[in-house]
Design a protein around this motif. Structure first.
Motif, PDB file in Angstrom:
ATOM      1  N   ALA A  50       0.834  -1.197   0.000  1.00  0.00           N
ATOM      2  CA  ALA A  50       0.000   0.000   0.000  1.00  0.00           C
ATOM      3  C   ALA A  50       0.871   1.250   0.000  1.00  0.00           C
ATOM      4  O   ALA A  50       1.978   1.242   0.536  1.00  0.00           O
ATOM      5  CB  ALA A  50      -0.912   0.013   1.225  1.00  0.00           C
ATOM      6  N   VAL A  51       0.315   2.301  -0.604  1.00  0.00           N
ATOM      7  CA  VAL A  51       0.902   3.635  -0.529  1.00  0.00           C
ATOM      8  C   VAL A  51      -0.127   4.510   0.150  1.00  0.00           C
ATOM      9  O   VAL A  51      -1.264   4.627  -0.312  1.00  0.00           O
ATOM     10  CB  VAL A  51       1.238   4.198  -1.927  1.00  0.00           C
ATOM     11  CG1 VAL A  51       1.784   5.611  -1.813  1.00  0.00           C
ATOM     12  CG2 VAL A  51       2.222   3.306  -2.644  1.00  0.00           C
ATOM     13  N   LEU A  52       0.265   5.092   1.261  1.00  0.00           N
ATOM     14  CA  LEU A  52      -0.609   5.943   2.057  1.00  0.00           C
ATOM     15  C   LEU A  52      -0.253   7.387   1.752  1.00  0.00           C
ATOM     16  O   LEU A  52       0.865   7.830   2.024  1.00  0.00           O
ATOM     17  CB  LEU A  52      -0.391   5.625   3.544  1.00  0.00           C
ATOM     18  CG  LEU A  52      -1.330   6.259   4.544  1.00  0.00           C
ATOM     19  CD1 LEU A  52      -2.742   5.694   4.372  1.00  0.00           C
ATOM     20  CD2 LEU A  52      -0.832   5.986   5.953  1.00  0.00           C
ATOM     21  N   GLU A  64       0.473  10.806 -10.033  1.00  0.00           N
ATOM     22  CA  GLU A  64       1.796  10.222 -10.278  1.00  0.00           C
ATOM     23  C   GLU A  64       2.007   8.945  -9.465  1.00  0.00           C
ATOM     24  O   GLU A  64       2.565   7.973  -9.967  1.00  0.00           O
ATOM     25  CB  GLU A  64       2.896  11.241  -9.977  1.00  0.00           C
ATOM     26  CG  GLU A  64       2.908  12.418 -10.927  1.00  0.00           C
ATOM     27  CD  GLU A  64       3.061  12.003 -12.378  1.00  0.00           C
ATOM     28  OE1 GLU A  64       3.947  11.175 -12.684  1.00  0.00           O
ATOM     29  OE2 GLU A  64       2.288  12.511 -13.213  1.00  0.00           O
ATOM     30  N   PHE A  65       1.562   8.939  -8.212  1.00  0.00           N
ATOM     31  CA  PHE A  65       1.699   7.734  -7.388  1.00  0.00           C
ATOM     32  C   PHE A  65       0.825   6.601  -7.922  1.00  0.00           C
ATOM     33  O   PHE A  65       1.247   5.448  -7.936  1.00  0.00           O
ATOM     34  CB  PHE A  65       1.384   8.027  -5.919  1.00  0.00           C
ATOM     35  CG  PHE A  65       2.504   8.742  -5.226  1.00  0.00           C
ATOM     36  CD1 PHE A  65       3.681   8.079  -4.904  1.00  0.00           C
ATOM     37  CD2 PHE A  65       2.401  10.083  -4.918  1.00  0.00           C
ATOM     38  CE1 PHE A  65       4.731   8.735  -4.278  1.00  0.00           C
ATOM     39  CE2 PHE A  65       3.436  10.756  -4.292  1.00  0.00           C
ATOM     40  CZ  PHE A  65       4.605  10.084  -3.979  1.00  0.00           C
ATOM     41  N   ARG A  66      -0.361   6.922  -8.382  1.00  0.00           N
ATOM     42  CA  ARG A  66      -1.230   5.886  -8.949  1.00  0.00           C
ATOM     43  C   ARG A  66      -0.628   5.299 -10.229  1.00  0.00           C
ATOM     44  O   ARG A  66      -0.734   4.107 -10.479  1.00  0.00           O
ATOM     45  CB  ARG A  66      -2.638   6.428  -9.182  1.00  0.00           C
ATOM     46  CG  ARG A  66      -3.381   6.669  -7.876  1.00  0.00           C
ATOM     47  CD  ARG A  66      -4.840   7.010  -8.087  1.00  0.00           C
ATOM     48  NE  ARG A  66      -5.488   7.297  -6.822  1.00  0.00           N
ATOM     49  CZ  ARG A  66      -5.956   6.373  -5.973  1.00  0.00           C
ATOM     50  NH1 ARG A  66      -5.827   5.083  -6.275  1.00  0.00           N
ATOM     51  NH2 ARG A  66      -6.521   6.716  -4.843  1.00  0.00           N
ATOM     52  N   LYS A  67      -0.004   6.123 -11.048  1.00  0.00           N
ATOM     53  CA  LYS A  67       0.655   5.642 -12.264  1.00  0.00           C
ATOM     54  C   LYS A  67       1.820   4.711 -11.925  1.00  0.00           C
ATOM     55  O   LYS A  67       2.055   3.719 -12.614  1.00  0.00           O
ATOM     56  CB  LYS A  67       1.191   6.808 -13.090  1.00  0.00           C
ATOM     57  CG  LYS A  67       0.159   7.577 -13.843  1.00  0.00           C
ATOM     58  CD  LYS A  67       0.855   8.691 -14.625  1.00  0.00           C
ATOM     59  CE  LYS A  67      -0.126   9.651 -15.244  1.00  0.00           C
ATOM     60  NZ  LYS A  67       0.563  10.774 -15.915  1.00  0.00           N
ATOM     61  N   ALA A  68       2.566   5.053 -10.860  1.00  0.00           N
ATOM     62  CA  ALA A  68       3.769   4.291 -10.498  1.00  0.00           C
ATOM     63  C   ALA A  68       3.454   3.009  -9.731  1.00  0.00           C
ATOM     64  O   ALA A  68       4.265   2.083  -9.711  1.00  0.00           O
ATOM     65  CB  ALA A  68       4.709   5.166  -9.668  1.00  0.00           C
ATOM     66  N   ALA A  69       2.288   2.946  -9.106  1.00  0.00           N
ATOM     67  CA  ALA A  69       1.934   1.781  -8.288  1.00  0.00           C
ATOM     68  C   ALA A  69       1.631   0.573  -9.163  1.00  0.00           C
ATOM     69  O   ALA A  69       1.057   0.699 -10.245  1.00  0.00           O
ATOM     70  CB  ALA A  69       0.718   2.102  -7.415  1.00  0.00           C
ATOM     71  N   LYS A  74      -2.141  -0.991  -3.281  1.00  0.00           N
ATOM     72  CA  LYS A  74      -3.313  -0.148  -3.045  1.00  0.00           C
ATOM     73  C   LYS A  74      -2.838   1.269  -2.729  1.00  0.00           C
ATOM     74  O   LYS A  74      -1.920   1.455  -1.930  1.00  0.00           O
ATOM     75  CB  LYS A  74      -4.134  -0.667  -1.859  1.00  0.00           C
ATOM     76  CG  LYS A  74      -4.605  -2.089  -2.013  1.00  0.00           C
ATOM     77  CD  LYS A  74      -5.626  -2.198  -3.113  1.00  0.00           C
ATOM     78  CE  LYS A  74      -6.135  -3.627  -3.187  1.00  0.00           C
ATOM     79  NZ  LYS A  74      -7.062  -3.843  -4.229  1.00  0.00           N
ATOM     80  N   VAL A  75      -3.460   2.256  -3.340  1.00  0.00           N
ATOM     81  CA  VAL A  75      -3.161   3.652  -3.040  1.00  0.00           C
ATOM     82  C   VAL A  75      -4.299   4.176  -2.173  1.00  0.00           C
ATOM     83  O   VAL A  75      -5.466   4.112  -2.561  1.00  0.00           O
ATOM     84  CB  VAL A  75      -3.007   4.492  -4.319  1.00  0.00           C
ATOM     85  CG1 VAL A  75      -2.719   5.952  -3.970  1.00  0.00           C
ATOM     86  CG2 VAL A  75      -1.890   3.917  -5.194  1.00  0.00           C
ATOM     87  N   ILE A  76      -3.946   4.669  -0.992  1.00  0.00           N
ATOM     88  CA  ILE A  76      -4.927   5.076   0.004  1.00  0.00           C
ATOM     89  C   ILE A  76      -4.711   6.550   0.334  1.00  0.00           C
ATOM     90  O   ILE A  76      -3.607   6.948   0.709  1.00  0.00           O
ATOM     91  CB  ILE A  76      -4.766   4.255   1.308  1.00  0.00           C
ATOM     92  CG1 ILE A  76      -4.814   2.760   1.007  1.00  0.00           C
ATOM     93  CG2 ILE A  76      -5.805   4.664   2.335  1.00  0.00           C
ATOM     94  CD1 ILE A  76      -4.265   1.891   2.129  1.00  0.00           C
TER      95      ILE A  76
END
Length: 99
Positions: A50-52, A64-69, A74-76
């Motif tokens: 996960a990325v918080l 940018e975080f959603r593209k890299a994940a 999970k991006v939260i």
């Protein structure tokens, strides 16, 4: 198994608390990044469950975080509100027997 969480936020004092809260859970490993660049570097260099996204992270940064994940990450978006809310946000986003 360990749940690996990358927490990104731009206020060092708040992120110190977030890091402590994440690492207080057995089976959780929290890593903090204090800039968008540092967060993207860590996300691209390691695997996280996960990325918080915390204080100061803009909508542009979030894109940018959603593209890299990866698909497994999970991006939260975390808006604050205490340790109970933080735990519930992570638990509801990551359905995993390790929780």
């Amino acid at each position: 198994m360990t749940l690996r969480i990358l927490a990104v936020g731009y206020n060092p004092a708040i992120m110190k608390v977030v890091e402590r809260l994440l690492n207080s859970h057995e089976g959780w490993q929290g890593v903090v990044a204090l800039t968008r660049e540092e967060g993207l570097k860590k996300l691209n260099g390691d695997l996280y469950d996960a990325v918080l996204l915390c204080v100061g992270v803009t909508e542009t940064d979030e894109v940018e975080f959603r593209k890299a994940a990866t698909n497994q990450t999970k991006v939260i978006r975390h808006y604050g509100g205490g340790s109970g809310l933080l735990e519930n946000e992570i638990r509801s986003a990551v359905s995993d027997t390790r929780l």
